[in-house]
Design an enzyme around this catalytic site. Structure first.
Site, PDB file in Angstrom:
ATOM      1  N   ASP A  67      54.415  40.533  52.074  1.00 37.14           N
ATOM      2  CA  ASP A  67      54.069  41.389  53.335  1.00 37.14           C
ATOM      3  C   ASP A  67      54.750  41.098  54.467  1.00 37.14           C
ATOM      4  O   ASP A  67      55.398  40.043  54.560  1.00 37.14           O
ATOM      5  CB  ASP A  67      52.467  41.575  53.485  1.00 37.14           C
ATOM      6  CG  ASP A  67      51.784  39.955  53.283  1.00 37.14           C
ATOM      7  OD1 ASP A  67      52.403  38.748  53.780  1.00 37.14           O
ATOM      8  OD2 ASP A  67      50.660  39.989  52.850  1.00 37.14           O
ATOM      9  N   ASP A 136      37.464  39.124  52.382  1.00 34.00           N
ATOM     10  CA  ASP A 136      37.138  40.292  52.051  1.00 34.00           C
ATOM     11  C   ASP A 136      37.480  40.544  50.459  1.00 34.00           C
ATOM     12  O   ASP A 136      37.516  41.745  50.144  1.00 34.00           O
ATOM     13  CB  ASP A 136      37.263  41.358  53.029  1.00 34.00           C
ATOM     14  CG  ASP A 136      38.808  41.516  53.184  1.00 34.00           C
ATOM     15  OD1 ASP A 136      39.784  40.946  52.444  1.00 34.00           O
ATOM     16  OD2 ASP A 136      39.146  42.387  54.191  1.00 34.00           O
ATOM     17  N   HIS A 138      40.741  40.395  49.714  1.00 36.54           N
ATOM     18  CA  HIS A 138      41.945  41.067  49.451  1.00 36.54           C
ATOM     19  C   HIS A 138      43.102  40.510  49.005  1.00 36.54           C
ATOM     20  O   HIS A 138      43.245  38.969  48.996  1.00 36.54           O
ATOM     21  CB  HIS A 138      42.569  41.790  50.830  1.00 36.54           C
ATOM     22  CG  HIS A 138      42.892  40.832  51.985  1.00 36.54           C
ATOM     23  ND1 HIS A 138      42.783  40.741  53.287  1.00 36.54           N
ATOM     24  CD2 HIS A 138      43.412  39.434  51.882  1.00 36.54           C
ATOM     25  CE1 HIS A 138      43.160  39.704  54.131  1.00 36.54           C
ATOM     26  NE2 HIS A 138      43.529  38.871  53.167  1.00 36.54           N
ATOM     27  N   GLU A 143      43.410  45.748  51.591  1.00 34.77           N
ATOM     28  CA  GLU A 143      42.124  45.351  52.009  1.00 34.77           C
ATOM     29  C   GLU A 143      40.992  46.480  50.975  1.00 34.77           C
ATOM     30  O   GLU A 143      41.448  47.158  50.327  1.00 34.77           O
ATOM     31  CB  GLU A 143      41.968  46.258  53.515  1.00 34.77           C
ATOM     32  CG  GLU A 143      43.044  45.249  54.518  1.00 34.77           C
ATOM     33  CD  GLU A 143      42.439  43.791  54.733  1.00 34.77           C
ATOM     34  OE1 GLU A 143      41.692  43.404  53.999  1.00 34.77           O
ATOM     35  OE2 GLU A 143      42.739  43.465  56.009  1.00 34.77           O
TER      36      GLU A 143
HETATM   37  P1  PGA Z   1      44.884  32.282  54.669  1.00 34.94           P
HETATM   38  O1  PGA Z   1      44.952  33.899  54.130  1.00 34.94           O
HETATM   39  O2  PGA Z   1      45.637  31.625  53.447  1.00 34.94           O
HETATM   40  O3  PGA Z   1      45.340  32.114  55.789  1.00 34.94           O
HETATM   41  O4  PGA Z   1      43.280  31.852  54.203  1.00 34.94           O
HETATM   42  C1  PGA Z   1      44.814  34.426  52.876  1.00 34.94           C
HETATM   43  C2  PGA Z   1      44.903  35.877  52.723  1.00 34.94           C
HETATM   44  O5  PGA Z   1      44.612  36.376  53.714  1.00 34.94           O
HETATM   45  O6  PGA Z   1      45.464  36.296  51.654  1.00 34.94           O
END
Ligand code: PGA
Length: 245
Positions: A67, A136, A138, A143
């Site tokens: 992304d 959440d 994702h 999302e």
């Molecule tokens: P993080 O994010 O590794 O910074 O916890 C993971 C994500 O949002 O997929």
């Protein structure tokens, strides 16, 4: 899904890097999907060390980013392109032409997204995709509510994700609201998936995506149907699982 629980984040990161290393040794021109965020940083550090100290060769590896934030240029210190350079790409012998990223400054994100999917297909598909998971549930920036058959697309961040990512930007207001992200379907088509989760704040999301129902409300739950997914957790992230793994 194969699930492994490690005592610490360091052990988790080393195990993940070993899996990536073996995949590169088995296929030197591996198509590797990179994930951003805090979780894979330890794995990237270990891969950088493996290159430096053990000669792990990335010269034929092709990588695709999961992304990128919209409206951030490649040079912006908060862009994921910059993140990957700092955390991995500057430390290994990957060739510039083999690095693929969504362009955050693109005029037509929808057209660009379709092209990005096409590029992945033309490369033969992603062999191994590293993933984190959001609180959440994702995957990438898919999302809650994202259709599970969505491919690469323009997505809007939820408030919770904006709050979670504010730590990288200094202030919540600075976090971009939109991203281009590979979709759940694009992820599902990856040959092998390596999902990492660390810390008690991921425990709910981990329990839901592994033991709950498959639902667009937890986009990671699509991995329950994936034929070759490895999940590596530390004990805190695994603390709300009911089953024995
Ligand atoms: P993080 O994010 O590794 O910074 O916890 C993971 C994500 O949002 O997929």
């Amino acid at each position: 899904m194969k699930i492994f629980i490690k005592k610490t984040y360091e052990e988790l990161s080393k195990e993940a890097a070993e899996i990536v290393k073996k995949a590169i040794q088995a296929k030197p021109n591996l198509v590797l999907g990179l994930a951003s965020g805090g979780t894979p940083q330890g794995c990237y550090q270990e891969l950088s060390r493996m290159h430096k100290e053990e000669g792990l060769d990335f010269s034929q590896v092709i990588c695709f980013s999961l992304d990128e934030y919209l409206e951030l240029s490649f040079n912006d210190p908060n862009s994921y392109y910059h993140f990957y350079r700092e955390n991995l790409l500057n430390h290994i012998n990957i060739q510039f032409r083999n690095i693929h990223f969504p362009d955050g400054l693109v005029d037509n994100p929808t057209e660009f997204s379709a092209e990005y999917d096409k590029k992945i297909k033309e490369a033969g598909g992603i062999d191994l995709q590293l993933l984190g998971i959001g609180r959440d549930g994702h995957l990438g920036f898919n999302e809650p509510g994202t259709p599970l058959d969505a491919r690469t697309h323009l997505a809007k961040l939820t408030n919770q994700t904006i709050e979670d990512n504010a730590r990288f930007f200094g202030k919540k207001e600075y976090v971009p609201k939109f991203v281009i992200t590979i979709g759940p379907q694009t992820i599902f088509e990856v040959k092998k998936i390596l999902l990492l989760a660390s810390g008690g704040n991921k425990a709910d999301a981990v329990a839901k995506f592994i033991e709950g129902s498959i639902t667009p409300q937890i986009t990671a739950s699509i991995l329950q149907k994936h034929p070759d997914t490895i999940v590596i957790l530390d004990e805190a992230a695994a603390s709300k699982l009911k089953g024995k793994y």
